[in-house]
Design an enzyme around this catalytic site. Structure first.
Site, PDB file in Angstrom:
ATOM      1  N   CYS A 162       5.877  -8.144   5.154  1.00 11.01           N
ATOM      2  CA  CYS A 162       7.291  -7.815   4.950  1.00 11.01           C
ATOM      3  C   CYS A 162       7.498  -6.346   4.598  1.00 11.01           C
ATOM      4  O   CYS A 162       6.621  -5.704   4.029  1.00 11.01           O
ATOM      5  CB  CYS A 162       7.840  -8.636   3.796  1.00 11.01           C
TER       6      CYS A 162
ATOM      7  N   ARG B  45       3.754  -2.911  10.516  1.00 13.87           N
ATOM      8  CA  ARG B  45       3.110  -3.780   9.542  1.00 13.87           C
ATOM      9  C   ARG B  45       3.120  -5.244  10.000  1.00 13.87           C
ATOM     10  O   ARG B  45       2.451  -6.077   9.398  1.00 13.87           O
ATOM     11  CB  ARG B  45       3.815  -3.659   8.198  1.00 13.87           C
TER      12      ARG B  45
ATOM     13  N   TRP C 165       7.934 -11.436   7.182  1.00 11.01           N
ATOM     14  CA  TRP C 165       6.736 -12.066   7.743  1.00 11.01           C
ATOM     15  C   TRP C 165       6.659 -13.427   7.066  1.00 11.01           C
ATOM     16  O   TRP C 165       6.414 -13.505   5.865  1.00 11.01           O
ATOM     17  CB  TRP C 165       5.527 -11.199   7.409  1.00 11.01           C
TER      18      TRP C 165
ATOM     19  N   ASN D 290       9.609  -8.934  -1.044  1.00  7.04           N
ATOM     20  CA  ASN D 290       8.245  -9.088  -0.504  1.00  7.04           C
ATOM     21  C   ASN D 290       7.421  -9.791  -1.575  1.00  7.04           C
ATOM     22  O   ASN D 290       7.583  -9.504  -2.750  1.00  7.04           O
ATOM     23  CB  ASN D 290       7.596  -7.727  -0.255  1.00  7.04           C
ATOM     24  N   GLY D 291       6.490 -10.639  -1.160  1.00  8.56           N
ATOM     25  CA  GLY D 291       5.651 -11.330  -2.144  1.00  8.56           C
ATOM     26  C   GLY D 291       5.904 -12.821  -2.112  1.00  8.56           C
ATOM     27  O   GLY D 291       6.534 -13.332  -1.175  1.00  8.56           O
TER      28      GLY D 291
ATOM     29  N   GLU E 229     -18.614  -4.679  12.378  1.00  4.18           N
ATOM     30  CA  GLU E 229     -17.320  -4.045  12.612  1.00  4.18           C
ATOM     31  C   GLU E 229     -16.946  -4.115  14.100  1.00  4.18           C
ATOM     32  O   GLU E 229     -15.786  -4.329  14.444  1.00  4.18           O
ATOM     33  CB  GLU E 229     -17.354  -2.592  12.112  1.00  4.18           C
TER      34      GLU E 229
ATOM     35  N   LYS F 212     -13.525  -5.827  15.415  1.00  5.79           N
ATOM     36  CA  LYS F 212     -12.519  -5.125  16.231  1.00  5.79           C
ATOM     37  C   LYS F 212     -12.210  -5.939  17.466  1.00  5.79           C
ATOM     38  O   LYS F 212     -11.068  -6.117  17.830  1.00  5.79           O
ATOM     39  CB  LYS F 212     -13.025  -3.747  16.676  1.00  5.79           C
TER      40      LYS F 212
ATOM     41  N   GLU G 140     -10.220  -9.259  16.636  1.00  2.36           N
ATOM     42  CA  GLU G 140      -8.860  -9.172  16.110  1.00  2.36           C
ATOM     43  C   GLU G 140      -7.854  -8.643  17.120  1.00  2.36           C
ATOM     44  O   GLU G 140      -6.687  -9.016  17.074  1.00  2.36           O
ATOM     45  CB  GLU G 140      -8.799  -8.386  14.801  1.00  2.36           C
TER      46      GLU G 140
ATOM     47  N   HIS H 156     -33.727 -17.091  14.362  1.00  3.83           N
ATOM     48  CA  HIS H 156     -33.663 -18.124  13.327  1.00  3.83           C
ATOM     49  C   HIS H 156     -32.470 -19.053  13.533  1.00  3.83           C
ATOM     50  O   HIS H 156     -32.078 -19.760  12.613  1.00  3.83           O
ATOM     51  CB  HIS H 156     -33.608 -17.475  11.941  1.00  3.83           C
TER      52      HIS H 156
ATOM     53  N   LYS I 102      -0.577  -5.303   8.648  1.00  2.00           N
ATOM     54  CA  LYS I 102      -1.322  -4.078   8.376  1.00  2.00           C
ATOM     55  C   LYS I 102      -1.868  -4.035   6.954  1.00  2.00           C
ATOM     56  O   LYS I 102      -3.025  -3.730   6.748  1.00  2.00           O
ATOM     57  CB  LYS I 102      -0.433  -2.858   8.637  1.00  2.00           C
TER      58      LYS I 102
END
Ligand code: F6R
Length: 606
Positions: A2, A27, A72, A98-99, A481, A485, A488, A504, A601
């Site tokens: 948000c 975001r 959001w 927000n929250g 990483e 990438k 996502e 293994h 974000k």
């Protein structure tokens, strides 16, 4: 996640709010709304994009006071009615939030029993009704907001206006960022400086528990118990241009391409060629204290955590201090043993990730010494830490982290050099690392020049249902990483394993359907890595090798060859082609590269 924007001043609020909301689009959100005050509250809100909202805001939407929001969804599906702002039943109070309000159900039941009519399924709406109930008898809006917030359990960043007080906005913060922007006879507030930089660079960050009253001619801030607090404005050195795509098709590609400059900025003024040391002025530790640590513990989330794994490796290699990285989201919940001779390092691009912030706060409660490696100046995590290193990578707009990841690894190299040189790292090795660090920007440029080759490879591999990423020791965080990438932004399933662990268990997955990206630097483990490639090929697996030389075609189908640096610094360079690989795979698959589904974000909720 948000976003909040608020304005009070002589101009019309609506265009400023819409512009600010647009700057927060990166975001991630699903609906948007604005309310302005002009002889009563006028509101528009829609499910969809800020452009959809702008299309329904009429020209006669006048008024110099207003608040706006991008939502959001958490409580209730994305819809017009669940979008913020939320009004009180008498349409006197408007709130954006927000929250998460944890006791919303209980409060809602009480308010409904008391006659409040709820229109949405959101937790936020309890706030507009609560404030409306106290504002009638309160001396000020801030008093009514404070009384309402006392009844809330959870996290919030809020902005509130009252139709009967057309000259002020009240904002408050607890766990979700709020930053004030100081203009010429006008004031702004937002959840992110991105929404403010077009109008002002003078900002003030609220602390948790603080509340602020904004009027056109200034602002006042208060602690939770209503005591006034003194705030020093900060000048942000990011401007609106940093938030444009700069001619690139996506922010992600812009941010990948910026890395020669952003790495140079992370290094600027920090390398000392006389003594071969790093100058890190913000650590706030003298040499004696720096020598006293016996362990380093690094915490961060997602890609920040993977860059921390590279950091731990660098610190062990250069400073010979035992170091390890752990997800902050796990660390905070497992009642960690906090030791006085351990140096804790928290990593965050945004400086607002709730899990990382909560972990830092837990460490501080237990007396831990915490440094921050943070990109956003003045952010909550930066303020909470005892000292640290700013990345100076500029704002990262695309949801997937690239330049902040790289700059964090570079900042760790500086920290490792610093810790090493007050211990046993020789001047000769110090010099070797300084020179290696200076070579990085030019070498990143060389890797970026490989983009056409990597784009072709991305198209070749993008239709694989699943991909394996392997690396050994220094290469393992690079592999993690790389897999992160890819999954996502392209939604292609990817697994990362230490190359040594393949036989293994996960070797069972290898076959023509599952290609492997292998990180194979030319280091002391080269032969071991080549053996692993042989094992993969023997099972019919395709291999894309990223390393320092072209492999025998018997071992790899394709190779991306990157320039060599010092072995300790090589992981920084080996990560760059994997960013391009993920980017071009996502483009080939037609994904929303800058705003991948389900992600935000900065994750300012638990
Ligand atoms: C992945 C990504 C996330 C972030 C993580 C931490 O590309 O961007 O995994 O790295 O959410 O965010 P910050 O660094 O802002 O604390």
């Amino acid at each position: 996640m948000c976003g909040i924007v608020a304005y009070v001043g002589p101009k019309d609020a609506a265009p400023i709010l819409l512009e600010g909301l647009q700057r927060l689009e990166y975001r991630g959100y699903d609906s948007a709304g604005v309310v302005v005050s002009n002889k009563g509250l006028k509101m528009r809100k829609v499910k969809g994009r800020v452009a959809d909202l702008a299309a329904v805001v009429p020209a006669r939407f006048k008024g110099g006071l207003g608040i706006g929001h991008t939502r959001w969804a958490t409580h209730g599906a994305p819809s017009d009615v669940n979008a913020h702002p939320h009004l009180s039943t008498d349409e006197r109070i408007a709130v954006v939030h927000n929250g998460i309000i944890e006791n919303a159900d209980e409060l809602r039941a009480k308010l409904e029993a008391d006659g409040a009519v709820f229109l949405s399924e959101t937790d936020t709406e309890v706030l507009s009704h609560l404030i409306a109930r106290t504002v009638v008898e309160a001396d000020s809006l801030e008093e009514a907001v404070r009384a309402a917030l006392k009844r809330i359990v959870g996290t919030y960043g809020i902005a509130v206006i009252d139709a009967q007080r057309p000259g002020e906005v009240v904002v408050a913060r607890n766990g979700s960022p709020i930053v004030l922007g100081i203009g010429e006879k006008e004031m702004f507030a937002a959840s992110d400086v991105a929404a403010l930089v077009r109008y002002t660079r003078q900002v003030v960050h609220l602390e948790d528990g603080e509340l602020a009253v904004l009027k056109a001619d200034g602002f006042s801030t208060f602690a939770g118990d209503a005591r006034p607090t003194a705030k020093e404005p900060l000048t942000v050195d990011w401007d609106a241009g940093h938030y444009d795509t700069g001619g690139y098709e996506h922010y992600l590609l812009k941010e990948i391409s910026e890395q020669p400059e952003t790495v140079a900025r992370t290094l600027r003024g920090r390398l000392d060629d006389r003594f071969h040391i790093a100058h890190l002025g913000g650590l706030n530790m003298d040499a004696r204290e720096t020598r006293s640590f016996r362990r380093v513990k690094i915490i961060g989330c997602g890609s920040a955590y993977y860059s921390g794994q590279i950091g731990a490796q660098l610190i062990e290699e250069l400073a010979r201090i035992p170091a390890d990285a752990e997800p902050a989201s796990e660390f905070r919940y497992r009642s960690p043993v906090v030791e006085p001779d351990t140096l804790y390092v928290a990593i965050s691009q945004s400086g607002e990730t709730y899990d990382t912030l909560a972990a830092v706060q837990e460490l501080k409660r237990k007396g831990g010494r915490v440094l921050g490696i943070v990109n956003t100046v003045g952010s909550a995590i930066a303020r909470e830490c005892d000292g640290g290193v700013y990345l100076h990578a500029g704002p990262e707009v695309s949801v997937a982290s690239t330049k902040a990841f790289t700059s964090t690894a570079v900042a760790f190299a500086l920290l490792a050099l610093h810790l090493g040189r007050v211990r046993d790292l020789s001047p000769a090795d110090g010099r070797r690392i300084c020179e290696g660090l200076r070579r990085l920007p030019g070498q990143i440029k060389e890797i970026l020049a490989l983009e056409p080759q990597i784009e072709e490879l991305a198209r070749k591999y993008a239709d694989s249902p699943s991909m394996m990423f392997v690396g050994r020791v220094r290469g393992y965080p690079v592999a993690r990483e790389g897999a992160q990438k890819l999954k996502e932004i392209s939604y292609v399933h990817a697994e990362a394993y230490p190359a040594s662990e393949l036989k293994h268990g996960p070797l069972a997955l290898i076959g023509p359907e599952m290609p492997t990206v292998a990180i194979v630097p030319d280091d002391e483990l080269l032969d071991k890595n080549l053996t692993t490639l042989g094992e993969i090929r023997a099972r019919g697996g395709r291999v894309l090798m990223v390393g320092h030389r072209t492999a025998d075609p018997k071992l790899a189908d394709d190779c991306v060859v990157v320039p060599r640096n010092e072995t300790e610094l090589d992981p920084i360079l080996l990560s760059i082609p994997l960013q391009l690989l993920a980017y071009h795979a996502a483009v080939a698959l037609g994904r929303d590269v800058d705003k991948p589904r389900n992600l935000a974000k900065s994750v300012t909720v638990e």
